[in-house]
Write a protein that holds these residues in place. Sequence first.
Motif, PDB file in Angstrom:
ATOM      1  N   HIS A  42       0.829  -1.211   0.000  1.00 59.90           N
ATOM      2  CA  HIS A  42       0.000   0.000   0.000  1.00 59.90           C
ATOM      3  C   HIS A  42       0.871   1.273   0.000  1.00 59.90           C
ATOM      4  O   HIS A  42       0.346   2.376  -0.055  1.00 59.90           O
ATOM      5  CB  HIS A  42      -0.947   0.014   1.209  1.00 59.90           C
ATOM      6  N   LYS A  43       2.207   1.087   0.010  1.00 63.45           N
ATOM      7  CA  LYS A  43       3.120   2.223   0.046  1.00 63.45           C
ATOM      8  C   LYS A  43       4.039   2.219  -1.171  1.00 63.45           C
ATOM      9  O   LYS A  43       4.429   1.170  -1.665  1.00 63.45           O
ATOM     10  CB  LYS A  43       3.995   2.171   1.301  1.00 63.45           C
ATOM     11  N   GLY A  44       4.386   3.413  -1.607  1.00 63.35           N
ATOM     12  CA  GLY A  44       5.389   3.600  -2.644  1.00 63.35           C
ATOM     13  C   GLY A  44       6.408   4.599  -2.148  1.00 63.35           C
ATOM     14  O   GLY A  44       6.171   5.311  -1.164  1.00 63.35           O
ATOM     15  N   MET A  45       7.539   4.665  -2.841  1.00 65.54           N
ATOM     16  CA  MET A  45       8.621   5.544  -2.399  1.00 65.54           C
ATOM     17  C   MET A  45       9.185   6.331  -3.569  1.00 65.54           C
ATOM     18  O   MET A  45       9.438   5.773  -4.643  1.00 65.54           O
ATOM     19  CB  MET A  45       9.727   4.706  -1.771  1.00 65.54           C
ATOM     20  N   VAL A  46       9.382   7.606  -3.338  1.00 72.26           N
ATOM     21  CA  VAL A  46      10.060   8.474  -4.296  1.00 72.26           C
ATOM     22  C   VAL A  46      11.539   8.484  -3.930  1.00 72.26           C
ATOM     23  O   VAL A  46      11.897   8.546  -2.756  1.00 72.26           O
ATOM     24  CB  VAL A  46       9.503   9.912  -4.230  1.00 72.26           C
ATOM     25  N   TRP A  47      12.399   8.429  -4.936  1.00 72.41           N
ATOM     26  CA  TRP A  47      13.843   8.448  -4.696  1.00 72.41           C
ATOM     27  C   TRP A  47      14.536   9.214  -5.813  1.00 72.41           C
ATOM     28  O   TRP A  47      13.993   9.351  -6.914  1.00 72.41           O
ATOM     29  CB  TRP A  47      14.401   7.020  -4.584  1.00 72.41           C
ATOM     30  N   GLY A  48      15.718   9.711  -5.522  1.00 75.30           N
ATOM     31  CA  GLY A  48      16.603  10.268  -6.548  1.00 75.30           C
ATOM     32  C   GLY A  48      16.119  11.495  -7.276  1.00 75.30           C
ATOM     33  O   GLY A  48      16.454  11.688  -8.440  1.00 75.30           O
ATOM     34  N   ARG A  52       0.140  11.978  -9.634  1.00 74.84           N
ATOM     35  CA  ARG A  52      -0.958  11.663 -10.559  1.00 74.84           C
ATOM     36  C   ARG A  52      -0.985  10.167 -10.856  1.00 74.84           C
ATOM     37  O   ARG A  52      -2.029   9.524 -10.792  1.00 74.84           O
ATOM     38  CB  ARG A  52      -0.802  12.469 -11.848  1.00 74.84           C
ATOM     39  N   ARG A  53       0.160   9.608 -11.163  1.00 74.99           N
ATOM     40  CA  ARG A  53       0.241   8.177 -11.467  1.00 74.99           C
ATOM     41  C   ARG A  53      -0.102   7.335 -10.235  1.00 74.99           C
ATOM     42  O   ARG A  53      -0.700   6.272 -10.354  1.00 74.99           O
ATOM     43  CB  ARG A  53       1.632   7.810 -11.968  1.00 74.99           C
ATOM     44  N   GLY A  54       0.309   7.806  -9.071  1.00 72.83           N
ATOM     45  CA  GLY A  54       0.012   7.086  -7.835  1.00 72.83           C
ATOM     46  C   GLY A  54      -1.473   6.901  -7.609  1.00 72.83           C
ATOM     47  O   GLY A  54      -1.915   5.855  -7.103  1.00 72.83           O
ATOM     48  N   GLN A  55      -2.263   7.884  -8.014  1.00 69.14           N
ATOM     49  CA  GLN A  55      -3.724   7.795  -7.872  1.00 69.14           C
ATOM     50  C   GLN A  55      -4.286   6.612  -8.662  1.00 69.14           C
ATOM     51  O   GLN A  55      -5.311   6.049  -8.296  1.00 69.14           O
ATOM     52  CB  GLN A  55      -4.397   9.088  -8.359  1.00 69.14           C
ATOM     53  N   ALA A  56      -3.618   6.236  -9.738  1.00 71.21           N
ATOM     54  CA  ALA A  56      -4.114   5.177 -10.623  1.00 71.21           C
ATOM     55  C   ALA A  56      -3.635   3.777 -10.231  1.00 71.21           C
ATOM     56  O   ALA A  56      -4.066   2.792 -10.832  1.00 71.21           O
ATOM     57  CB  ALA A  56      -3.692   5.476 -12.062  1.00 71.21           C
ATOM     58  N   ILE A  57      -2.753   3.679  -9.245  1.00 66.10           N
ATOM     59  CA  ILE A  57      -2.233   2.365  -8.841  1.00 66.10           C
ATOM     60  C   ILE A  57      -3.173   1.761  -7.807  1.00 66.10           C
ATOM     61  O   ILE A  57      -3.295   2.274  -6.689  1.00 66.10           O
ATOM     62  CB  ILE A  57      -0.796   2.477  -8.286  1.00 66.10           C
ATOM     63  N   GLU A  58      -3.800   0.681  -8.189  1.00 68.09           N
ATOM     64  CA  GLU A  58      -4.773   0.037  -7.302  1.00 68.09           C
ATOM     65  C   GLU A  58      -4.117  -0.403  -5.997  1.00 68.09           C
ATOM     66  O   GLU A  58      -3.058  -1.035  -5.992  1.00 68.09           O
ATOM     67  CB  GLU A  58      -5.390  -1.179  -7.997  1.00 68.09           C
ATOM     68  N   GLY A  59      -4.748  -0.025  -4.901  1.00 67.52           N
ATOM     69  CA  GLY A  59      -4.276  -0.420  -3.582  1.00 67.52           C
ATOM     70  C   GLY A  59      -3.194   0.461  -2.984  1.00 67.52           C
ATOM     71  O   GLY A  59      -2.828   0.293  -1.819  1.00 67.52           O
ATOM     72  N   LEU A  60      -2.666   1.411  -3.753  1.00 65.87           N
ATOM     73  CA  LEU A  60      -1.643   2.307  -3.221  1.00 65.87           C
ATOM     74  C   LEU A  60      -2.319   3.352  -2.342  1.00 65.87           C
ATOM     75  O   LEU A  60      -3.270   4.006  -2.774  1.00 65.87           O
ATOM     76  CB  LEU A  60      -0.873   2.992  -4.360  1.00 65.87           C
ATOM     77  N   ARG A  61      -1.859   3.496  -1.115  1.00 60.55           N
ATOM     78  CA  ARG A  61      -2.467   4.412  -0.155  1.00 60.55           C
ATOM     79  C   ARG A  61      -1.584   5.606   0.187  1.00 60.55           C
ATOM     80  O   ARG A  61      -2.085   6.637   0.601  1.00 60.55           O
ATOM     81  CB  ARG A  61      -2.807   3.670   1.140  1.00 60.55           C
ATOM     82  N   GLN A  62      -0.266   5.438   0.056  1.00 57.87           N
ATOM     83  CA  GLN A  62       0.617   6.552   0.386  1.00 57.87           C
ATOM     84  C   GLN A  62       1.924   6.480  -0.398  1.00 57.87           C
ATOM     85  O   GLN A  62       2.357   5.409  -0.811  1.00 57.87           O
ATOM     86  CB  GLN A  62       0.912   6.615   1.887  1.00 57.87           C
ATOM     87  N   ILE A  63       2.492   7.661  -0.592  1.00 57.34           N
ATOM     88  CA  ILE A  63       3.775   7.802  -1.260  1.00 57.34           C
ATOM     89  C   ILE A  63       4.715   8.482  -0.273  1.00 57.34           C
ATOM     90  O   ILE A  63       4.390   9.553   0.252  1.00 57.34           O
ATOM     91  CB  ILE A  63       3.633   8.617  -2.563  1.00 57.34           C
ATOM     92  N   MET A 111       8.588  11.983   4.993  1.00 57.62           N
ATOM     93  CA  MET A 111       7.320  12.598   4.619  1.00 57.62           C
ATOM     94  C   MET A 111       6.471  11.600   3.855  1.00 57.62           C
ATOM     95  O   MET A 111       7.002  10.685   3.220  1.00 57.62           O
ATOM     96  CB  MET A 111       7.559  13.844   3.761  1.00 57.62           C
ATOM     97  N   ALA A 112       5.162  11.795   3.927  1.00 58.15           N
ATOM     98  CA  ALA A 112       4.228  10.941   3.202  1.00 58.15           C
ATOM     99  C   ALA A 112       3.125  11.789   2.578  1.00 58.15           C
ATOM    100  O   ALA A 112       2.723  12.805   3.137  1.00 58.15           O
ATOM    101  CB  ALA A 112       3.618   9.884   4.131  1.00 58.15           C
ATOM    102  N   TYR A 113       2.669  11.325   1.435  1.00 55.40           N
ATOM    103  CA  TYR A 113       1.525  11.897   0.736  1.00 55.40           C
ATOM    104  C   TYR A 113       0.449  10.822   0.755  1.00 55.40           C
ATOM    105  O   TYR A 113       0.680   9.719   0.273  1.00 55.40           O
ATOM    106  CB  TYR A 113       1.897  12.259  -0.702  1.00 55.40           C
ATOM    107  N   PHE A 114      -0.678  11.150   1.336  1.00 52.01           N
ATOM    108  CA  PHE A 114      -1.754  10.158   1.468  1.00 52.01           C
ATOM    109  C   PHE A 114      -2.728  10.296   0.307  1.00 52.01           C
ATOM    110  O   PHE A 114      -3.268  11.369   0.073  1.00 52.01           O
ATOM    111  CB  PHE A 114      -2.436  10.290   2.828  1.00 52.01           C
ATOM    112  N   LEU A 115      -2.912   9.207  -0.416  1.00 51.98           N
ATOM    113  CA  LEU A 115      -3.783   9.180  -1.595  1.00 51.98           C
ATOM    114  C   LEU A 115      -5.233   8.959  -1.181  1.00 51.98           C
ATOM    115  O   LEU A 115      -5.505   8.276  -0.200  1.00 51.98           O
ATOM    116  CB  LEU A 115      -3.337   8.070  -2.555  1.00 51.98           C
TER     117      LEU A 115
END
Length: 168
Positions: free
Chosen positions: A82-88, A110-121, A163-167
């Motif tokens: 349910h989590k993704g990570m921004v790097w670099g 924007r892309r994160g919104q389209a990933i099923e089950g992703l809740r935060q970045i 930091m986190a961005y909640f979708l």
Amino acid sequence: MHIQNLRREQAEQFWKLRLEALKTQPEAFGSSYEEQVHTPMNEVESRINDEPDNYILGAFTEEGELIGMAGFRREQGRKMRHKGMVWGVYVTSAHRGKGIAKALMQEILRRGQAIEGLRQIQLAVVTANTAAASLYKGLGFVSYGLEKEALMVDGRLYDEEFMAYFLG
């Protein structure tokens, strides 16, 4: 400027920019130039994916010069998907202040919104990098922790803010 996923045939262009980032802003990254400079190109190519949940975005001039980048990858474990990570995240000094990092981050969100089950970045930013921290907060990221003395570069210690961005 246009933004697109990097492709493996752009590995040399990507690696040149990545090494520039590590060399010119060593305090901003967990990896070091010295550790990465001798990485074989086939290994660099293998790091470039073009999946909806694992990619590196590139910001290109109209002439095709890579001037900025940001990576994203989704956690793979069953309990962490349910989590993704921004790097670099990096933009060349000549092109800073033009909204390129913001555009890269907005595309990841924007892309994160389209990933099923992703809740935060999530991401980590060195607290000394106030411009980046301000950008992330302006996009809606919220702080959830601070690691004191997270990085040591040339004998100087740097704190990292998580930091986190909640979708949704």
